[in-house]
Design a protein around this motif. Structure first.
Motif, PDB file in Angstrom:
ATOM      1  N   GLU A  40      11.778  -4.453  -3.064  1.00  0.00           N
ATOM      2  CA  GLU A  40      10.545  -4.056  -2.386  1.00  0.00           C
ATOM      3  C   GLU A  40      10.472  -4.652  -0.984  1.00  0.00           C
ATOM      4  O   GLU A  40       9.758  -4.153  -0.118  1.00  0.00           O
ATOM      5  CB  GLU A  40       9.310  -4.464  -3.188  1.00  0.00           C
ATOM      6  CG  GLU A  40       8.919  -5.918  -3.126  1.00  0.00           C
ATOM      7  CD  GLU A  40       7.492  -6.145  -3.611  1.00  0.00           C
ATOM      8  OE1 GLU A  40       6.719  -6.783  -2.872  1.00  0.00           O
ATOM      9  OE2 GLU A  40       7.133  -5.697  -4.709  1.00  0.00           O
ATOM     10  N   HIS A  49      11.287  11.567  -1.384  1.00  0.00           N
ATOM     11  CA  HIS A  49      10.968  10.392  -2.195  1.00  0.00           C
ATOM     12  C   HIS A  49      11.618  10.421  -3.573  1.00  0.00           C
ATOM     13  O   HIS A  49      11.608   9.415  -4.288  1.00  0.00           O
ATOM     14  CB  HIS A  49       9.454  10.243  -2.359  1.00  0.00           C
ATOM     15  CG  HIS A  49       8.754   9.907  -1.088  1.00  0.00           C
ATOM     16  ND1 HIS A  49       7.425  10.238  -0.852  1.00  0.00           N
ATOM     17  CD2 HIS A  49       9.179   9.275   0.036  1.00  0.00           C
ATOM     18  CE1 HIS A  49       7.082   9.828   0.360  1.00  0.00           C
ATOM     19  NE2 HIS A  49       8.121   9.245   0.911  1.00  0.00           N
ATOM     20  N   LEU A  77      14.464   7.703  -4.674  1.00  0.00           N
ATOM     21  CA  LEU A  77      14.051   6.371  -5.092  1.00  0.00           C
ATOM     22  C   LEU A  77      13.766   6.358  -6.595  1.00  0.00           C
ATOM     23  O   LEU A  77      14.162   5.420  -7.299  1.00  0.00           O
ATOM     24  CB  LEU A  77      12.818   5.920  -4.307  1.00  0.00           C
ATOM     25  CG  LEU A  77      12.417   4.453  -4.531  1.00  0.00           C
ATOM     26  CD1 LEU A  77      11.915   3.829  -3.237  1.00  0.00           C
ATOM     27  CD2 LEU A  77      11.349   4.304  -5.613  1.00  0.00           C
ATOM     28  N   GLU A  78      13.113   7.402  -7.089  1.00  0.00           N
ATOM     29  CA  GLU A  78      12.862   7.505  -8.526  1.00  0.00           C
ATOM     30  C   GLU A  78      14.173   7.556  -9.303  1.00  0.00           C
ATOM     31  O   GLU A  78      14.321   6.904 -10.344  1.00  0.00           O
ATOM     32  CB  GLU A  78      12.052   8.768  -8.832  1.00  0.00           C
ATOM     33  CG  GLU A  78      10.590   8.710  -8.442  1.00  0.00           C
ATOM     34  CD  GLU A  78       9.869   9.979  -8.858  1.00  0.00           C
ATOM     35  OE1 GLU A  78       8.885   9.861  -9.611  1.00  0.00           O
ATOM     36  OE2 GLU A  78      10.284  11.069  -8.446  1.00  0.00           O
ATOM     37  N   THR A 124      17.092   6.435  -8.433  1.00  0.00           N
ATOM     38  CA  THR A 124      17.864   5.199  -8.329  1.00  0.00           C
ATOM     39  C   THR A 124      17.244   4.076  -9.138  1.00  0.00           C
ATOM     40  O   THR A 124      17.951   3.300  -9.788  1.00  0.00           O
ATOM     41  CB  THR A 124      17.985   4.772  -6.856  1.00  0.00           C
ATOM     42  OG1 THR A 124      18.685   5.790  -6.144  1.00  0.00           O
ATOM     43  CG2 THR A 124      18.729   3.444  -6.725  1.00  0.00           C
ATOM     44  N   TRP A 133       8.355  -1.641  -0.577  1.00  0.00           N
ATOM     45  CA  TRP A 133       9.374  -0.598  -0.734  1.00  0.00           C
ATOM     46  C   TRP A 133       9.476   0.299   0.510  1.00  0.00           C
ATOM     47  O   TRP A 133       9.906   1.434   0.433  1.00  0.00           O
ATOM     48  CB  TRP A 133       9.113   0.237  -1.991  1.00  0.00           C
ATOM     49  CG  TRP A 133       9.260  -0.540  -3.262  1.00  0.00           C
ATOM     50  CD1 TRP A 133       8.319  -1.310  -3.868  1.00  0.00           C
ATOM     51  CD2 TRP A 133      10.436  -0.648  -4.080  1.00  0.00           C
ATOM     52  NE1 TRP A 133       8.815  -1.888  -5.004  1.00  0.00           N
ATOM     53  CE2 TRP A 133      10.113  -1.504  -5.167  1.00  0.00           C
ATOM     54  CE3 TRP A 133      11.714  -0.097  -4.003  1.00  0.00           C
ATOM     55  CZ2 TRP A 133      11.027  -1.826  -6.170  1.00  0.00           C
ATOM     56  CZ3 TRP A 133      12.623  -0.412  -4.999  1.00  0.00           C
ATOM     57  CH2 TRP A 133      12.285  -1.270  -6.070  1.00  0.00           C
ATOM     58  N   TRP A 161       9.752   4.293   1.075  1.00  0.00           N
ATOM     59  CA  TRP A 161      10.092   4.963  -0.176  1.00  0.00           C
ATOM     60  C   TRP A 161      11.287   5.893   0.000  1.00  0.00           C
ATOM     61  O   TRP A 161      11.554   6.746  -0.841  1.00  0.00           O
ATOM     62  CB  TRP A 161       8.927   5.774  -0.730  1.00  0.00           C
ATOM     63  CG  TRP A 161       7.732   5.000  -1.182  1.00  0.00           C
ATOM     64  CD1 TRP A 161       7.595   3.658  -1.284  1.00  0.00           C
ATOM     65  CD2 TRP A 161       6.482   5.551  -1.609  1.00  0.00           C
ATOM     66  NE1 TRP A 161       6.359   3.313  -1.731  1.00  0.00           N
ATOM     67  CE2 TRP A 161       5.638   4.464  -1.946  1.00  0.00           C
ATOM     68  CE3 TRP A 161       5.993   6.835  -1.734  1.00  0.00           C
ATOM     69  CZ2 TRP A 161       4.331   4.641  -2.401  1.00  0.00           C
ATOM     70  CZ3 TRP A 161       4.697   7.015  -2.185  1.00  0.00           C
ATOM     71  CH2 TRP A 161       3.872   5.932  -2.514  1.00  0.00           C
ATOM     72  N   LEU A 165      15.363   6.647   0.481  1.00  0.00           N
ATOM     73  CA  LEU A 165      16.643   6.103   0.063  1.00  0.00           C
ATOM     74  C   LEU A 165      17.703   7.185   0.200  1.00  0.00           C
ATOM     75  O   LEU A 165      17.605   8.252  -0.412  1.00  0.00           O
ATOM     76  CB  LEU A 165      16.541   5.607  -1.383  1.00  0.00           C
ATOM     77  CG  LEU A 165      17.722   4.882  -1.990  1.00  0.00           C
ATOM     78  CD1 LEU A 165      17.239   3.837  -2.990  1.00  0.00           C
ATOM     79  CD2 LEU A 165      18.663   5.845  -2.696  1.00  0.00           C
ATOM     80  N   VAL A 181      16.925   0.948   0.161  1.00  0.00           N
ATOM     81  CA  VAL A 181      15.634   1.442   0.629  1.00  0.00           C
ATOM     82  C   VAL A 181      15.532   1.232   2.140  1.00  0.00           C
ATOM     83  O   VAL A 181      15.966   0.210   2.676  1.00  0.00           O
ATOM     84  CB  VAL A 181      14.487   0.723  -0.094  1.00  0.00           C
ATOM     85  CG1 VAL A 181      13.131   1.248   0.376  1.00  0.00           C
ATOM     86  CG2 VAL A 181      14.626   0.890  -1.601  1.00  0.00           C
TER      87      VAL A 181
END
Length: 584
Positions: A85, A195, A198-199, A201, A412, A415, A417, A424
């Motif tokens: 984060e 976004h 990120l979920e 990963t 983070w 958000w 990535l 991040v």
């Protein structure tokens, strides 16, 4: 031996002419606030950070013959794995380095604005998690500059702990589990396609919430770190990682180009120094506002004079005086501070005569209306820095000290990535003044020194700090917290250097923040803090009081001058751990 109250009175009266070790020995009364997450005393090397694995990485590098800078670089890369984060290779920050018998230096690796920007590029940008909000990352170049100029081990060696943690997986501690669950819940509500990586990963492989004791494996990040280790820091800025990032921004409406990445450079700068309570306080210079602001606030506090707080952590009058110094400091910050390559620092801003003039306007009986301090800054009748940063402190057996603060800006970051790189990205562009000339009562600043320009570094509040006495380091400190960082460090210094609190009690003591605008005094009421009990007295002085649960995470190390014993304290507000070598 003097009792605690007599010792404290002597310290206040003589502005710290007694030694800090003696004053700490005299302190016996506990201070209400947050219990430290971890406290460790030891005679040799030590690292304190937000993550047990990252602190251990620093300790292991010290044990392998590395110095404090080698260990700090290892901790920083490890935090990019274990505390994503804020720990990062996609952001930037400042590293204070204090070699024994030499003056401290500061590595400035703050992010820069892409070449495509103008002063009004972000004037209408409302989405702070957009690719346009990413500044050119500085962390890898900054850590490389620190390691090449002051390190002892090889670049490959100091990256190995982070590579192992990413490839083999790191154990998820409770604060990381909470952070992962919070960001995944927030990102799930976003409709922006950029976004989703990120979920993908950081989502739990079993599609459940993260729990303490789980293992987080990041193979793509491990491969990126391995390339950087093998090919050197240039890999990030002109190699495969750079090419992937440039393509990513081109495809997702970002501003950063391959030329922006290749042109980024970290800078060695001279820190800001001031004398306070018989000590020399060294902190980060512009484009960090931390050192300049800290110097000004400390000078005002000494000029006004502080009453004896007795056994209380704070009294209404000590809070009032420090808050009024904070208020004036942040007005000067808004008026004069920015990237020194674009806005030279006025020489008079550091003179005690200027601090004295400001301090003379502080009333002991009434809080100042912030609007009356605006002067030639026009006020409108906005956004502020995020509190999600991370700080760590390191010392080696020979006494080299490192204080490092770095960030992605918001928790983070953006958000965002790049799936091909696994880390991040920041949203630091939000730290520029977005609308030229518009300063409002909510806290948005529009003054010229921190307006957008190509290649410019955005103003920061990061305040990595090293304190010395008679040429020897006695304290390494700093904190996350956005604009509150400066005032968190200020509170720690007043508690430890002036109020004679041992470091664990200085860290535990409650904190507060005034940032000029908005005109409010934010007091910490979480933990066992008793600041809330002072609210009525502070409001009777005219303060607009707002209660908050926690402020900052000042992972710090004190060094007892007589014995050389190090006292590492991990701030309990966000967890953290201390790791130490047993021998030099």
């Amino acid at each position: 031996m003097l009792n605690r109250r007599e010792t404290l009175r002597a310290a206040l009266a003589l502005a710290g002419t007694a030694g800090i070790g003696a004053r700490c020995t005299a302190q016996t009364t506990a201070v209400s606030g947050y219990r430290p997450a971890d406290v460790l005393r030891g005679p040799a090397g030590m690292a304190v950070s937000n993550s047990a694995a990252a602190s251990s990485a620093g300790r292991d590098i010290l044990a392998a013959g590395g110095n404090a800078v080698d260990a700090a670089v290892a901790v920083a890369f490890a935090l990019a794995v274990t505390w994503p984060e804020a720990g990062n290779i996609g952001g930037g920050g400042f590293m204070m380095i204090a070699p024994p018998e030499q003056d401290p230096v500061c590595v400035d690796y703050r992010e820069t604005a892409p070449q495509a920007v103008t002063a009004t590029t972000l004037a209408e940008q409302t989405d702070r998690r957009h690719p346009r909000m990413v500044g050119v990352p500085g962390t890898v170049r900054g850590l490389a500059l620190a390691q090449q100029s002051h390190g002892r081990l090889s670049w490959q060696a100091v990256l190995q702990p982070a590579i192992a943690l990413a490839a083999g997986g790191c154990v998820v501690e409770a604060p990381l589990a909470d952070s992962l669950n919070a960001v995944l819940a927030a990102v799930s509500k976003s409709t922006a396609p950029w976004h989703r990586p990120l979920e993908q990963t950081f989502g739990h492989p079993q599609r459940r919430r993260w729990r303490a004791g789980d293992r987080l494996v990041q193979p793509v990040l491990a491969a990126t770190l391995q390339r950087i280790a093998e090919e050197g820091p240039d890999e990030f800025y002109s190699g495969q990682t750079a090419r992937s990032l440039a393509d990513y921004f081109e495809q997702h409406q970002g501003l950063i180009t391959a030329e922006d990445l290749e042109g980024y450079q970290a800078v060695l700068r001279q820190p800001i120094r001031t004398n306070f309570a018989g000590h020399q306080v060294w902190a980060a210079p512009p484009p960090s506002s931390g050192g300049v602001a800290l110097r000004l606030a400390l000078q005002m506090i000494e000029h006004v004079g502080m009453p004896d707080p007795g056994d209380a952590a704070w009294t209404p009058m000590t809070v009032h005086i420090v808050a009024e110094a904070m208020r004036r400091t942040f007005r000067e910050r808004a008026a004069y501070l920015g990237d020194p390559d674009f806005t030279p620092l006025p020489a008079w801003l550091g003179r005690r005569a200027h601090a004295a003039k400001l301090a003379e306007s502080i009333s002991r009986s009434r809080a100042t209306d912030s609007r009356t301090l605006a002067g030639d800054i026009p006020l409108e009748t906005g956004p502020v820095e995020s509190p999600q940063t991370t700080h760590f402190s390191v010392i080696d057996a020979e006494g080299m000290a490192v204080s490092n603060t770095y960030t992605l800006e918001a928790s983070w970051g953006s958000w965002l990535l790049d799936p091909a790189t696994g880390f991040v990205l920041n949203n630091e562009m939000g730290d520029f003044n977005p609308v030229p000339g518009v300063t409002d009562l909510k806290g948005q600043i529009g003054t010229a020194p921190n307006q957008l320009a190509p290649g410019k570094r955005m103003l920061s509040s990061q305040t990595p700090t090293i304190v010395r006495r008679d040429g020897k380091t006695v304290l390494i400190t700093g904190s996350p917290g956005g604009r509150t960082i400066i005032n968190t460090v200020l509170c720690v210094l007043v508690q430890h250097l002036l109020f004679a609190r041992p470091l664990p009690e200085a860290i535990a003591a409650p904190r507060f923040h005034h940032g000029w605008l908005p005109d409010q005094l934010r007091i910490e009421t979480g933990g066992q803090s008793r600041l809330g009990e002072l609210r009525g007295r502070l409001e009777s002085l005219g303060h607009r009081v707002v209660e908050t649960r926690g402020q900052g995470a000042a992972h710090s190390i004190a060094i007892e001058p007589a014995s050389g014993i190090r006292v590492g304290v991990a701030d309990g507000r966000r967890g953290g751990r201390v790791a130490a070598t047993l021998i030099g």
